[in-house]
Design an enzyme around this catalytic site. Structure first.
Site, short mmCIF file in Angstrom:
data_model
loop_
_atom_site.label_atom_id
_atom_site.label_comp_id
_atom_site.label_asym_id
_atom_site.label_seq_id
_atom_site.Cartn_x
_atom_site.Cartn_y
_atom_site.Cartn_z
N HIS A 116 71.01 30.59 29.16
CA HIS A 116 69.83 31.07 28.45
C HIS A 116 70.18 31.57 27.05
O HIS A 116 71.31 31.97 26.78
CB HIS A 116 69.14 32.19 29.23
CG HIS A 116 69.95 33.45 29.31
ND1 HIS A 116 70.99 33.60 30.18
CD2 HIS A 116 69.87 34.60 28.60
CE1 HIS A 116 71.53 34.80 30.03
NE2 HIS A 116 70.87 35.43 29.06
N ASP B 292 68.73 34.63 24.67
CA ASP B 292 67.97 35.83 24.98
C ASP B 292 66.57 35.82 24.37
O ASP B 292 66.38 35.40 23.22
CB ASP B 292 68.71 37.09 24.48
CG ASP B 292 69.95 37.38 25.31
OD1 ASP B 292 70.04 36.93 26.46
OD2 ASP B 292 70.84 38.09 24.78
N HIS C 112 74.07 31.52 26.60
CA HIS C 112 75.17 32.09 27.38
C HIS C 112 74.82 32.13 28.86
O HIS C 112 73.65 31.93 29.23
CB HIS C 112 75.58 33.47 26.83
CG HIS C 112 74.44 34.43 26.70
ND1 HIS C 112 73.59 34.41 25.62
CD2 HIS C 112 73.98 35.41 27.51
CE1 HIS C 112 72.67 35.35 25.77
NE2 HIS C 112 72.88 35.96 26.92
N ARG D 104 74.18 46.59 26.14
CA ARG D 104 73.80 45.60 25.13
C ARG D 104 72.86 46.19 24.09
O ARG D 104 71.89 46.85 24.45
CB ARG D 104 73.12 44.40 25.79
CG ARG D 104 72.86 43.26 24.81
CD ARG D 104 72.22 42.08 25.51
NE ARG D 104 70.78 42.07 25.29
CZ ARG D 104 69.91 41.39 26.03
NH1 ARG D 104 70.34 40.66 27.05
NH2 ARG D 104 68.63 41.41 25.76
O1 LIG Z 1 76.46 40.36 31.51
C1 LIG Z 1 76.80 39.50 30.70
O2 LIG Z 1 77.96 39.14 30.56
C2 LIG Z 1 75.78 38.88 29.82
C3 LIG Z 1 74.42 39.19 30.27
C4 LIG Z 1 73.37 38.62 29.37
O3 LIG Z 1 72.86 37.57 29.58
C5 LIG Z 1 73.01 39.37 28.18
O4 LIG Z 1 73.50 40.47 27.98
O5 LIG Z 1 72.20 38.87 27.40
FE LIG Z 2 71.47 37.08 27.98
#
Ligand SMILES: O=C(O)CCC(=O)C(=O)O
Ligand SMILES: [Fe+2]
Length: 279
Positions: A97, A99, A253, A268
């Site tokens: 995906h 984001d 990702h 994040r």
């Molecule tokens: O937990 C992760 O490594 C990435 C998760 C994810 O898709 C994000 O933080 O946008």
């Molecule tokens: Fe993500």
């Protein structure tokens, strides 16, 4: 301390050293990192123990920050969301995906900090939409560049996983109401570098608008598979206090779901983006 950039693969990714991102950046460091992001699409930093405030300050060098509609956040720093397997079902990240493409202005990028990691597993992969676009045949590029696709919040955030309590249900319903389906170009031009990128993702893209149902289904299936060919990806094996900073305009990702019931905690900060366009 001088900033060094070490490329990690042909398609994307570079490791950065010689900068302490817990401290305010000077303009030269900021510009160097921005250029590195444009070129390498995802940057990795090791040994950067940053608190939520420092993380938000670092991310804010590159744009305004976004507050996520669903994920819990750090109460005193709401721009930093918490991905904690003890708190939230994060399995929706184990799909390729980009984001928040259900927003009219999907994120420019995000800064992800590894807080607590399982003994094994929990890697994250990134894929370059630029590499994917460039590897398409000319006729396929021609076909795709006139098209738009629908992106839907509920494809990755289905009610079954987010409506467990009346409170969760109310939050989900509000998020759904505020995030109706959106259209974006299938090929996106990067607003700064001008490079073209494939901009559909399995997490949120449901339909190519100008094609018939069956054409859309087959072409999307092809594009999802093409976009994530190993040649266009990089897999990151996390260490505690690693930080990843990706350009969400031209990458996807996938957070590998292979470590439960061990706990994994990430923070994040998400940087607001602009309206995707093709030119
Ligand atoms: O937990 C992760 O490594 C990435 C998760 C994810 O898709 C994000 O933080 O946008
Ligand atoms: Fe993500």
């Amino acid at each position: 301390m001088s900033l060094t950039i070490t490329p990690l693969s042909a398609a994307l990714g570079a490791q950065i050293s010689g900068v302490d991102i817990s401290q305010p950046l000077d303009s030269e460091q900021r510009d160097t990192l921005e250029q590195a992001l444009l070129q390498h699409q995802v940057l990795f930093f090791r040994d950067q123990p940053i608190d939520p405030q420092q993380q938000a300050r670092f991310a804010a060098n590159f744009g305004e920050l976004h507050i996520h509609p669903i994920y819990p956040n750090v109460p005193e720093q709401p721009e930093v969301l918490i991905l904690d397997t003890a708190q939230t079902d994060v399995r929706d990240n184990a799909i390729w995906h980009t984001d928040v493409t259900f927003l009219p202005t999907p994120a420019l990028g995000a800064v992800l900090s590894a807080k607590l990691l399982p003994a094994f597993g929990g890697d994250t992969l990134w894929a370059s939409g630029i590499a994917a676009y460039e590897a398409l045949s000319e006729p396929m590029k021609q076909l795709l560049q006139g098209l738009t696709a629908t992106h839907e919040f509920i494809k990755s955030f289905p009610l079954e996983r987010f409506g467990n309590t009346p409170e969760d249900l109310a939050r989900w319903e509000e998020a759904k109401r505020k995030n109706p389906p959106r259209s974006h170009p299938v090929i996106r031009t990067h607003p700064v570098s001008g490079r073209k990128s494939l901009f559909v993702n399995e997490g949120f893209t449901t339909r190519i608008n100008e094609l018939s149902d069956s054409e859309s289904e087959v072409i999307l299936k092809l594009l999802f598979a093409h976009a994530t060919r190993p040649e266009f990806t990089l897999r990151w094996r996390w260490q505690t206090n690693d930080v990843a900073f990706w350009d969400n305009r031209v990458t996807q990702h996938y957070a590998v779901d292979d470590y439960r019931p061990q706990r994994r905690v990430m923070h994040r900060a998400t940087i607001l983006g602009d309206v995707p366009f093709f030119r």
